[in-house]
Design a protein around this motif. Structure first.
Motif, PDB file in Angstrom:
ATOM      1  N   HIS A   1     -30.804 -14.880  14.422  1.00 16.54           N
ATOM      2  CA  HIS A   1     -29.569 -14.094  14.290  1.00 16.54           C
ATOM      3  C   HIS A   1     -29.050 -14.151  12.855  1.00 16.54           C
ATOM      4  N   ILE A   2     -28.959 -15.367  12.320  1.00 17.88           N
ATOM      5  CA  ILE A   2     -28.421 -15.535  10.964  1.00 17.88           C
ATOM      6  C   ILE A   2     -29.282 -14.791   9.949  1.00 17.88           C
ATOM      7  N   HIS A   3     -30.591 -14.871  10.119  1.00 16.61           N
ATOM      8  CA  HIS A   3     -31.528 -14.176   9.231  1.00 16.61           C
ATOM      9  C   HIS A   3     -31.239 -12.674   9.213  1.00 16.61           C
ATOM     10  N   ASP A   4     -31.055 -12.081  10.403  1.00 12.09           N
ATOM     11  CA  ASP A   4     -30.790 -10.639  10.487  1.00 12.09           C
ATOM     12  C   ASP A   4     -29.411 -10.275   9.952  1.00 12.09           C
ATOM     13  N   ILE A   5     -28.429 -11.128  10.204  1.00 10.92           N
ATOM     14  CA  ILE A   5     -27.080 -10.864   9.683  1.00 10.92           C
ATOM     15  C   ILE A   5     -27.096 -10.862   8.161  1.00 10.92           C
ATOM     16  N   ILE A   6     -27.817 -11.781   7.560  1.00 12.70           N
ATOM     17  CA  ILE A   6     -27.913 -11.834   6.097  1.00 12.70           C
ATOM     18  C   ILE A   6     -28.517 -10.542   5.561  1.00 12.70           C
TER      19      ILE A   6
ATOM     20  N   GLY B   1     -32.825  -5.702  16.961  1.00 11.03           N
ATOM     21  CA  GLY B   1     -34.182  -6.206  16.956  1.00 11.03           C
ATOM     22  C   GLY B   1     -35.186  -5.168  17.416  1.00 11.03           C
ATOM     23  N   ASP B   2     -36.426  -5.313  16.948  1.00 16.33           N
ATOM     24  CA  ASP B   2     -37.427  -4.290  17.264  1.00 16.33           C
ATOM     25  C   ASP B   2     -37.952  -4.392  18.697  1.00 16.33           C
ATOM     26  N   ASP B   3     -37.415  -5.333  19.497  1.00 11.46           N
ATOM     27  CA  ASP B   3     -37.761  -5.322  20.918  1.00 11.46           C
ATOM     28  C   ASP B   3     -37.157  -4.109  21.611  1.00 11.46           C
ATOM     29  N   TYR B   4     -36.184  -3.447  20.961  1.00 14.62           N
ATOM     30  CA  TYR B   4     -35.602  -2.215  21.504  1.00 14.62           C
ATOM     31  C   TYR B   4     -36.277  -0.958  20.946  1.00 14.62           C
ATOM     32  N   LEU B   5     -37.208  -1.130  20.028  1.00 19.27           N
ATOM     33  CA  LEU B   5     -37.883   0.009  19.425  1.00 19.27           C
ATOM     34  C   LEU B   5     -38.639   0.800  20.493  1.00 19.27           C
ATOM     35  N   GLY B   6     -38.393   2.103  20.535  1.00 22.29           N
ATOM     36  CA  GLY B   6     -39.059   2.963  21.502  1.00 22.29           C
ATOM     37  C   GLY B   6     -38.307   3.145  22.804  1.00 22.29           C
ATOM     38  N   THR B   7     -37.220   2.418  22.997  1.00 20.64           N
ATOM     39  CA  THR B   7     -36.450   2.556  24.240  1.00 20.64           C
ATOM     40  C   THR B   7     -35.419   3.674  24.162  1.00 20.64           C
ATOM     41  N   ASN B   8     -35.085   4.103  22.955  1.00 25.10           N
ATOM     42  CA  ASN B   8     -34.058   5.125  22.707  1.00 25.10           C
ATOM     43  C   ASN B   8     -32.659   4.649  23.103  1.00 25.10           C
TER      44      ASN B   8
ATOM     45  N   ILE C   1     -31.400   0.810  12.519  1.00 26.10           N
ATOM     46  CA  ILE C   1     -32.314   0.038  11.688  1.00 26.10           C
ATOM     47  C   ILE C   1     -32.856  -1.118  12.526  1.00 26.10           C
ATOM     48  N   TYR C   2     -34.180  -1.237  12.600  1.00 31.25           N
ATOM     49  CA  TYR C   2     -34.803  -2.281  13.403  1.00 31.25           C
ATOM     50  C   TYR C   2     -35.297  -3.428  12.522  1.00 31.25           C
TER      51      TYR C   2
ATOM     52  N   LYS D   1     -37.673  -6.992  12.525  1.00 29.19           N
ATOM     53  CA  LYS D   1     -38.793  -7.596  13.250  1.00 29.19           C
ATOM     54  C   LYS D   1     -38.366  -8.929  13.862  1.00 29.19           C
ATOM     55  N   ARG D   2     -38.455  -9.027  15.177  1.00 30.36           N
ATOM     56  CA  ARG D   2     -38.066 -10.261  15.862  1.00 30.36           C
ATOM     57  C   ARG D   2     -38.975 -11.423  15.482  1.00 30.36           C
ATOM     58  N   GLN D   3     -40.263 -11.139  15.267  1.00 26.23           N
ATOM     59  CA  GLN D   3     -41.210 -12.211  14.992  1.00 26.23           C
ATOM     60  C   GLN D   3     -41.107 -12.770  13.575  1.00 26.23           C
ATOM     61  N   GLU D   4     -40.253 -12.164  12.763  1.00 23.97           N
ATOM     62  CA  GLU D   4     -40.051 -12.730  11.421  1.00 23.97           C
ATOM     63  C   GLU D   4     -39.448 -14.129  11.523  1.00 23.97           C
TER      64      GLU D   4
END
Length: 345
Positions: free
Chosen positions: A19-24, A107-114, A127-128, A130-133
């Motif tokens: 979470h912190i990584h993505d917020i930054i 997160g990109d786990d929602y990518l493709g779900t619309n 903007i997605y 990558k969760r695995q980062e």
């Protein structure tokens, strides 16, 4: 900055390094980033107040971040996953921000779900990340934080630190065991405050009620402070109930005993132990200049009185016997059995 207003939302239950990584990253792309904490009373593992302060203190160096709390009323996470709750949540977020949202981060786990596109586009760009980062999830932290300790933010670690109390009568190896365990588990420990106040007074027989108040209050503060810097587990020598035993043993004034009892009970009531190890008085008594000869002459009696207090306040404990090696080995076995923590990473 590419965007004026950005939004990154979630339950953050609990907060983790991903979470912190993505917020930054999101904050670096926006003039203003709104971090939206979704909450529902009684449904989550951590309170909204905890999650708010965790994010606040993890991002306070980033002045463009603003935090919002948005309530949802779904009875479960599964119930939330419907068009009704997603649409209501998006409308609540838009109303709370009160400005056009240029970018929505997720997160990109929602990518493709619309899912996010249907709620925020075309006004906002989705903007997605990558969760695995940073390969961790809140579910993994909830299931077993100790196994994912490196992904627990420092600001959250006190909450997840397991606290092991070591108690018993005088000269049962408490101080030695807590230090040995802290070294073995690469963490820290809290020493018995009473040793300092006893030495300052000139011996147990010369201690006054204010010394016992100090023992109770300082010990609690030391535990709270040490939990912030522990590695999965914290070892503590002596607690409020043991101090209550000494107040009954050393004091004669009924009013002082009553006041000390009330303070000890209050501190005991707000202290949670994950495991309590009670050391039996079966090793050789060592007089270090602070220990009471009366207790030394009837160790089993006074050990039983301490146990009686734990029984009275319905505080379960596990007895440890044998020599110093036996006590160390038994403690490790109990820690593995009840806390699932080992001396390996």
């Amino acid at each position: 900055m590419k965007y004026n207003i950005g939004m990154y939302g979630g339950s953050f239950d609990p907060l983790h390094i991903g979470h912190i990584h993505d917020i930054i990253k999101a904050s670096a792309m926006c003039e203003e980033l709104y971090v939206v904490i979704s909450w529902c009373e009684g449904r989550e593992s951590t309170s909204k107040e905890l999650r708010y302060r965790w994010i606040l203190n993890s991002t306070k160096h980033l002045p463009n971040i603003k935090l919002l709390l948005i309530e949802d009323t779904a009875v479960s996470k599964e119930a939330y996953n419907t068009d009704y709750f997603w649409e209501k949540g998006a409308n609540d977020i838009k109303n709370a921000i009160g400005k056009p949202i240029d970018a929505v981060f997720c997160g990109d786990d929602y990518l493709g779900t619309n899912r996010f596109e249907s709620l925020y586009c075309p006004e906002s760009e989705v903007i997605y990340f990558k969760r695995q980062e940073v390969p961790i999830s809140s579910t993994q932290i909830r299931e077993w934080a100790s196994s994912n300790w490196d992904y627990v933010p420092n600001v959250c670690k006190a909450y997840y630190t397991r606290k092991v109390l070591v108690v018993g009568g005088e000269s049962t190896g408490k101080s030695t065991l807590v230090q040995n365990l802290a070294s073995a588990y690469n963490t820290n420990f809290v020493a018995e405050v009473g040793r300092d106040t006893c030495e300052y007074a000139g011996g147990e027989d010369l201690m006054i009620v204010e010394d016992l108040y100090e023992n109770l209050i300082r010990q609690k503060i030391h535990i709270m402070d040490a939990a912030n810097y522990s590695n999965r587990i914290l070892f503590v020598d002596t607690d409020a109930l043991t101090t209550l035993f000494y107040s009954n043993f050393l004091l004669t004034n009924k009013e002082e005993i009553s006041a000390c009892t009330k303070l000890a009970e209050a501190i005991h009531a707000i202290t949670i132990w994950d495991l309590i190890l009670f050391l039996e008085p079966t090793i050789t008594f060592v007089q270090d200049g602070t220990r009471n000869e009366k207790i030394a002459n009837d160790r089993e009696k006074y050990s039983r009185q301490i146990k009686d207090l734990f029984d009275k306040y319905q505080t379960p404990y596990h007895c440890i016997d044998g020599d110093y090696l036996d006590r160390f080995v038994q403690a490790k076995e109990l820690i593995h059995k009840y806390l699932n923590i080992d001396t390996k990473w």
